[in-house]
Design an enzyme around this catalytic site. Structure first.
Site, PDB file in Angstrom:
ATOM      1  N   CYS A  99       0.747  -1.076   0.066  1.00  0.00           N
ATOM      2  CA  CYS A  99      -0.052   0.251  -0.158  1.00  0.00           C
ATOM      3  C   CYS A  99       0.840   0.732  -0.344  1.00  0.00           C
ATOM      4  O   CYS A  99       1.615   1.311  -0.970  1.00  0.00           O
ATOM      5  CB  CYS A  99      -1.209  -0.368   1.162  1.00  0.00           C
ATOM      6  SG  CYS A  99      -2.427   1.033   0.412  1.00  0.00           S
ATOM      7  N   HIS A 142      -3.627  -5.051   0.233  1.00  0.00           N
ATOM      8  CA  HIS A 142      -2.988  -5.917   1.210  1.00  0.00           C
ATOM      9  C   HIS A 142      -3.062  -7.328   1.716  1.00  0.00           C
ATOM     10  O   HIS A 142      -4.522  -8.048   1.779  1.00  0.00           O
ATOM     11  CB  HIS A 142      -4.777  -5.291   3.035  1.00  0.00           C
ATOM     12  CG  HIS A 142      -3.828  -3.296   3.124  1.00  0.00           C
ATOM     13  ND1 HIS A 142      -2.760  -3.082   3.398  1.00  0.00           N
ATOM     14  CD2 HIS A 142      -4.298  -3.072   1.813  1.00  0.00           C
ATOM     15  CE1 HIS A 142      -3.000  -1.525   3.106  1.00  0.00           C
ATOM     16  NE2 HIS A 142      -3.918  -1.554   2.693  1.00  0.00           N
ATOM     17  N   GLU A 198      -2.093  -8.809   3.530  1.00  0.00           N
ATOM     18  CA  GLU A 198      -2.847  -9.743   5.423  1.00  0.00           C
ATOM     19  C   GLU A 198      -4.086  -9.892   5.526  1.00  0.00           C
ATOM     20  O   GLU A 198      -4.102  -9.995   6.340  1.00  0.00           O
ATOM     21  CB  GLU A 198      -1.959  -8.582   6.081  1.00  0.00           C
ATOM     22  CG  GLU A 198      -2.258  -6.963   6.823  1.00  0.00           C
ATOM     23  CD  GLU A 198      -2.318  -6.344   5.366  1.00  0.00           C
ATOM     24  OE1 GLU A 198      -1.636  -6.354   4.036  1.00  0.00           O
ATOM     25  OE2 GLU A 198      -2.262  -4.974   5.973  1.00  0.00           O
TER      26      GLU A 198
END
Lengths: 205, 259
Positions: A79, A183, A185
């Protein structure tokens, strides 16, 4: 030792937790010496380009990160951490690290139907094979939250694209550096696959 | 383009899962961590935890739940219920929440929205609004009024005006919860949701009333919502997350279909 660079750019523990899930123990640190010693670096972040660059410069992380990347240390930008790897960001009119030629631009839409930030799940279409994207299949979606998007100058440094009225680069990289706009994650199984590949990546592509 | 999202809401009381029906009586329906993991593996797009604990040690219990969920659920996690300060928001973020929902405390003190937006970023601040329908009046011209305290206290604030104010103050997303529809399983408040979605430029999550898959379709199309929140229809096992998403996908909505 793998590290996650902390530069006041949001909550990094979700990145750390997801790394742990794929067997990568990564320490969160703001120490430039730890960046120099690291054998694997994650450069995450949410927030704005201007404050992020100031924070990095104030801590001496910019120089340490350049050295590490030049030495071939596998590095993953996420990001904002990816965006500031380019030359320039329209956000706060900021000169950024210049690791990847290109600039970061703001989404500008006439249509009220398209909301900014681009937030939610969207397809990441692999356009050039990359070891970190080896498990990404057509139709796989990642979670995005951003109002600015990267525009790398060299087409050969774009590895995946996504559509939000315009088509933009959602994954880019060169040699041992790889960055994603989304993202991993927060992107379920497919996101974890990128981190798992990163955990074992030797930095070539 | 973005996919429409299916979001599951888990009401948590004293660390256990509860589901309210019209905000009264709640009953225990299990372990929130287990349920969260089950939904995550079944294709859930986002998870909301709402803390309805009344006890004074509520915050510690909730932080533990969030921590446990964040260690095994890798999709956006949003937490609300009793967030009164930036410190509350920051604690929840450190425990693993991506987004923070503010509700009653923001109605009482709207600056809370701006303070949270400054501290954790607009995109992570969700303004959750409980709304009931009323006769249109000078204070509530839209015919929709904001209520707080689980629906018990009418505030004399117009819901559309509040949505716009929340957006202006920096909320990144809105949850529009109809207390008329909540727990009925008779469908979302379509008109309310559409009117809010047309008024603002931030994403709108429809909440309250989901009982059938077609209710989700309705609110994601006619209701103009970006996401549909589900609770009892999945908590009691009547429907599965994957089944709801397949249904919406087959009806032509863009959904995330691989996980």
């Amino acid at each position: 030792m793998a590290i996650i660079i902390d530069y006041d750019a949001g909550n990094l523990r979700s990145v750390q937790r997801a790394c742990r899930e794929v067997g990568l123990e990564a320490a969160i640190t703001a120490d430039p010496d730890a960046v120099r010693r690291a054998d694997r670096i994650i450069f995450p972040g949410v927030g704005a380009a201007g404050p992020a660059m100031r924070s990095i410069a104030a801590r001496g992380i910019d120089a340490a990160l350049r050295e590490a990347i030049a030495r071939g240390v596998p590095t993953l930008g996420i990001c904002l951490g990816m965006q500031i790897s380019l030359d320039y960001s329209e956000e706060n009119d900021t000169t950024t690290l210049g690791l990847i030629p290109g600039r970061v631009r703001r989404f500008r839409f006439e249509s009220r139907a398209l909301k900014i930030p681009h937030m939610g799940w969207n397809e990441v279409r692999v356009t050039r094979p990359h070891p970190l994207l080896a498990d990404v299949r057509p139709g796989d979606e990642f979670y995005f939250v951003h109002g600015y998007y990267p525009e790398p100058a060299r087409p050969e440094e774009v590895f995946a694209v996504s559509d939000y009225e315009i088509e933009f680069a959602s994954a880019l990289g060169r040699d041992n550096y790889f960055g994603m706009q989304c993202h991993p994650e927060k992107s379920g199984r497919v996101g974890l696959s990128v981190l798992a590949r990163f955990a074992e990546w030797n930095g070539t592509c | 383009m973005l996919s429409k999202r299916v979001i599951a809401c888990l009401d948590v009381r004293d660390g256990r899962l509860a589901k309210s029906v019209r905000f009264v009586d709640t009953r225990d329906i299990g372990d929130p961590v287990e349920k969260a993991r089950e939904y995550y593996l079944d294709g859930l797009d986002e998870l909301v935890f709402y803390d309805i604990t009344a006890s004074s040690d509520r915050r510690r219990i909730m932080l533990d739940v969030v921590e446990a969920v964040a260690a095994q659920v890798f999709i956006p996690l949003s937490v609300g219920g009793g967030v009164r300060s930036v410190a509350d928001a920051t604690d929840l973020r450190l425990a693993g929440a991506e987004k923070i929902n503010v509700n009653s405390a923001a109605v009482a003190r709207p600056a809370l929205i701006a303070e949270c937006a400054d501290a954790i970023g607009n995109q992570n601040v969700v303004l959750s609004m409980d709304v009931r329908s009323v006769e249109p009046s000078t204070t509530c011209p839209s015919g929709y009024e904001i209520v707080i305290n689980g629906g018990r206290r009418p505030m004399g604030i117009d819901a559309i005006a509040w949505a716009l104010e929340g957006e202006r103050l920096g909320a990144g997303e809105l949850v529009v919860n109809s207390i008329d529809a909540d727990g009925t399983r008779e469908g979302y408040a379509i008109d309310l949701t559409a009117r809010v979605a047309e008024a603002v430029r931030i994403p709108v999550i429809a909440s309250g009333g989901a009982g059938l898959p077609e209710h989700l379709y309705e609110v994601l199309t006619a209701g103009k919502a970006d996401a549909a929140l589900v609770a009892s229809m999945v908590h009691y096992g009547d429907y599965r997350i994957s089944g709801l998403k397949s249904y919406l996908h087959e009806r032509g909505l863009k959904m995330r279909m691989s996980w």
